[in-house]
Write a protein that holds these residues in place. Sequence first.
Motif, mmCIF file in Angstrom:
data_model
loop_
_atom_site.group_PDB
_atom_site.id
_atom_site.type_symbol
_atom_site.label_atom_id
_atom_site.label_comp_id
_atom_site.label_asym_id
_atom_site.label_seq_id
_atom_site.Cartn_x
_atom_site.Cartn_y
_atom_site.Cartn_z
ATOM 1 N N GLU A 85 0.891 -0.990 -0.079
ATOM 2 C CA GLU A 85 0.104 -0.065 0.082
ATOM 3 C C GLU A 85 0.812 1.050 0.175
ATOM 4 N N ALA A 86 2.086 1.440 0.722
ATOM 5 C CA ALA A 86 2.978 2.358 0.757
ATOM 6 C C ALA A 86 3.536 2.388 -0.506
ATOM 7 N N ALA A 87 3.933 1.633 -1.218
ATOM 8 C CA ALA A 87 4.589 1.660 -2.473
ATOM 9 C C ALA A 87 3.784 2.166 -3.570
ATOM 10 N N ALA A 88 2.409 1.922 -3.358
ATOM 11 C CA ALA A 88 1.413 2.639 -4.416
ATOM 12 C C ALA A 88 1.388 3.995 -4.121
ATOM 13 N N ARG A 89 1.528 4.402 -2.951
ATOM 14 C CA ARG A 89 1.689 5.924 -2.693
ATOM 15 C C ARG A 89 2.994 6.748 -2.923
ATOM 16 N N GLY A 90 4.133 5.842 -3.329
ATOM 17 C CA GLY A 90 5.394 6.599 -3.495
ATOM 18 C C GLY A 90 6.050 6.550 -2.080
ATOM 19 N N ILE A 91 5.835 5.811 -1.237
ATOM 20 C CA ILE A 91 6.335 5.963 0.114
ATOM 21 C C ILE A 91 7.146 4.522 0.563
ATOM 22 N N ILE A 284 -6.756 -7.962 6.631
ATOM 23 C CA ILE A 284 -5.353 -7.427 6.660
ATOM 24 C C ILE A 284 -5.418 -6.309 5.516
ATOM 25 N N PRO A 285 -5.947 -6.486 4.302
ATOM 26 C CA PRO A 285 -5.876 -5.372 3.531
ATOM 27 C C PRO A 285 -6.553 -4.011 4.141
ATOM 28 N N LYS A 286 -7.639 -4.205 4.584
ATOM 29 C CA LYS A 286 -8.334 -3.144 5.518
ATOM 30 C C LYS A 286 -7.640 -2.516 6.508
ATOM 31 N N LEU A 287 -6.899 -3.089 7.200
ATOM 32 C CA LEU A 287 -6.014 -2.506 8.239
ATOM 33 C C LEU A 287 -4.968 -1.755 7.716
ATOM 34 N N ALA A 288 -4.023 -2.288 6.592
ATOM 35 C CA ALA A 288 -3.231 -1.653 6.076
ATOM 36 C C ALA A 288 -3.740 -0.328 5.419
ATOM 37 N N LEU A 289 -4.803 -0.486 4.650
ATOM 38 C CA LEU A 289 -5.292 0.785 4.194
ATOM 39 C C LEU A 289 -5.894 1.749 5.156
ATOM 40 N N ALA A 290 -6.238 1.660 6.409
ATOM 41 C CA ALA A 290 -6.574 2.473 7.237
ATOM 42 C C ALA A 290 -5.533 3.281 7.828
ATOM 43 N N ALA A 291 -4.251 2.278 8.112
ATOM 44 C CA ALA A 291 -3.066 2.869 8.681
ATOM 45 C C ALA A 291 -2.527 3.792 7.750
ATOM 46 N N LEU A 292 -2.385 3.450 6.299
ATOM 47 C CA LEU A 292 -1.820 4.502 5.397
ATOM 48 C C LEU A 292 -2.560 5.839 5.099
ATOM 49 N N ASP A 293 -3.980 5.566 5.266
ATOM 50 C CA ASP A 293 -4.754 6.855 5.154
ATOM 51 C C ASP A 293 -4.582 7.671 6.096
ATOM 52 N N ILE A 294 -4.447 7.169 7.626
ATOM 53 C CA ILE A 294 -4.119 7.983 8.653
ATOM 54 C C ILE A 294 -3.046 8.766 8.586
ATOM 55 N N LEU A 295 -1.802 7.878 8.168
ATOM 56 C CA LEU A 295 -0.520 8.620 8.271
ATOM 57 C C LEU A 295 -0.434 9.577 7.245
ATOM 58 N N THR A 296 -1.085 9.478 6.067
ATOM 59 C CA THR A 296 -0.682 10.289 5.009
ATOM 60 C C THR A 296 -1.896 11.468 5.113
ATOM 61 N N GLY A 297 -2.885 11.322 6.186
ATOM 62 C CA GLY A 297 -4.066 12.357 6.219
ATOM 63 C C GLY A 297 -5.305 12.445 5.496
ATOM 64 N N ARG A 298 -5.271 11.117 4.719
ATOM 65 C CA ARG A 298 -6.635 10.903 3.806
ATOM 66 C C ARG A 298 -7.702 10.238 4.315
ATOM 67 N N ASP A 299 -7.766 10.141 5.735
ATOM 68 C CA ASP A 299 -8.857 9.512 6.366
ATOM 69 C C ASP A 299 -10.048 10.547 6.619
ATOM 70 N N GLY A 300 -9.802 11.767 6.365
ATOM 71 C CA GLY A 300 -11.007 12.609 6.471
ATOM 72 C C GLY A 300 -11.033 13.243 7.608
#
Length: 330
Positions: A85-91, A284-300
């Motif tokens: 998930e991070a790689a898809a966001r360039g992280i 597992i995919p939902k956990l990873a997505l939630a983590a990256l959204d929070i750390l990148t400020g995309r969780d609203g």
Amino acid sequence: MKVTIKDIAREAGVSHPTVSKALNGAPGVSEDIRKKIVAIASRMNYVPNLAAKRLVDRKTNSIGLIWPKIEGLFFYHLGMQIQKEAAARGIDVIMSLAEPPEALRIFNEHFVDEILFWCPPDWLPSVEFIKQRELFHGNMLLMGGGRMERTHCIGIDRKSAVYEAVRYLAGQGHRKLTFIGNRSDKLTGFTQGLLELRLDYHDHYFIQIEPGESVTESKMQSLLDGEDRPTAFIVDSQTYAFELLELFRKRKLRIPGDYSLVVYDDIPEMERMEVPLTTVGPSIPKLALAALDILTGRDGRGESKWADVDIGCELHIRKSVSPLHTKAKK
């Protein structure tokens, strides 16, 4: 020989600070000079010194994972999914299996931007960890249930997960259930299910396995050989499930012919077993997505707000559970 900005400056007839500004898009350089410098840099095959740049802006576009030293496929798959998930966001992702204070110190020294730390609900920060946390200027996310001030948190509703497993087994006609694991919120959900659904209580409703211990025949013998045997098991990790299945093979017991089984840990291997195992656990995919959204400020959640969310668990019904009336009589 490696080309430096001083070489480019000499070729362009400008100062090396001007070259640095031009290549980094900083103000103070005319557009004509910027284009000239970029063209020269391209012709000379200039490669930016990222390490030096990081010393200046203290940004690495990276996330540090402080990961548990537990032999479990769940953490392997979750770590890989976070990396994907991070790689898809360039992280970039850097993982450390060191003790948390030491891992935090290393990430501080390498200017990691954000930190994701897996810690259980009963985790308490040490004095050394708190000191290192004060030195860290990025955001930190605790995943797994731990809490800390000025830190994002993702919890997992394990109690409701095991409760749902109990309810599902009860709906299949099972009244005598055994839970294998340690004392935790999972056991609380199991006990709540027994009470609310008015299931049978027997002496062996709970086989306690301490961390680091195994599901051995000596722990299970009186249960499997007694008259008041359960008809189904709920096991609180895939490690214990593999050990229980090995014991069943040794005794020539069949899943689900002799016993039904639900495992807490929804990992791909559970579906690939000879008898695919029914599981309950977080996605597992939902956990990873939630983590990256929070750390990148995309969780609203908005600026300057600390995220504090619980991830629900999902029941995946497979072939390891059968209705009680179809089970062979012993």
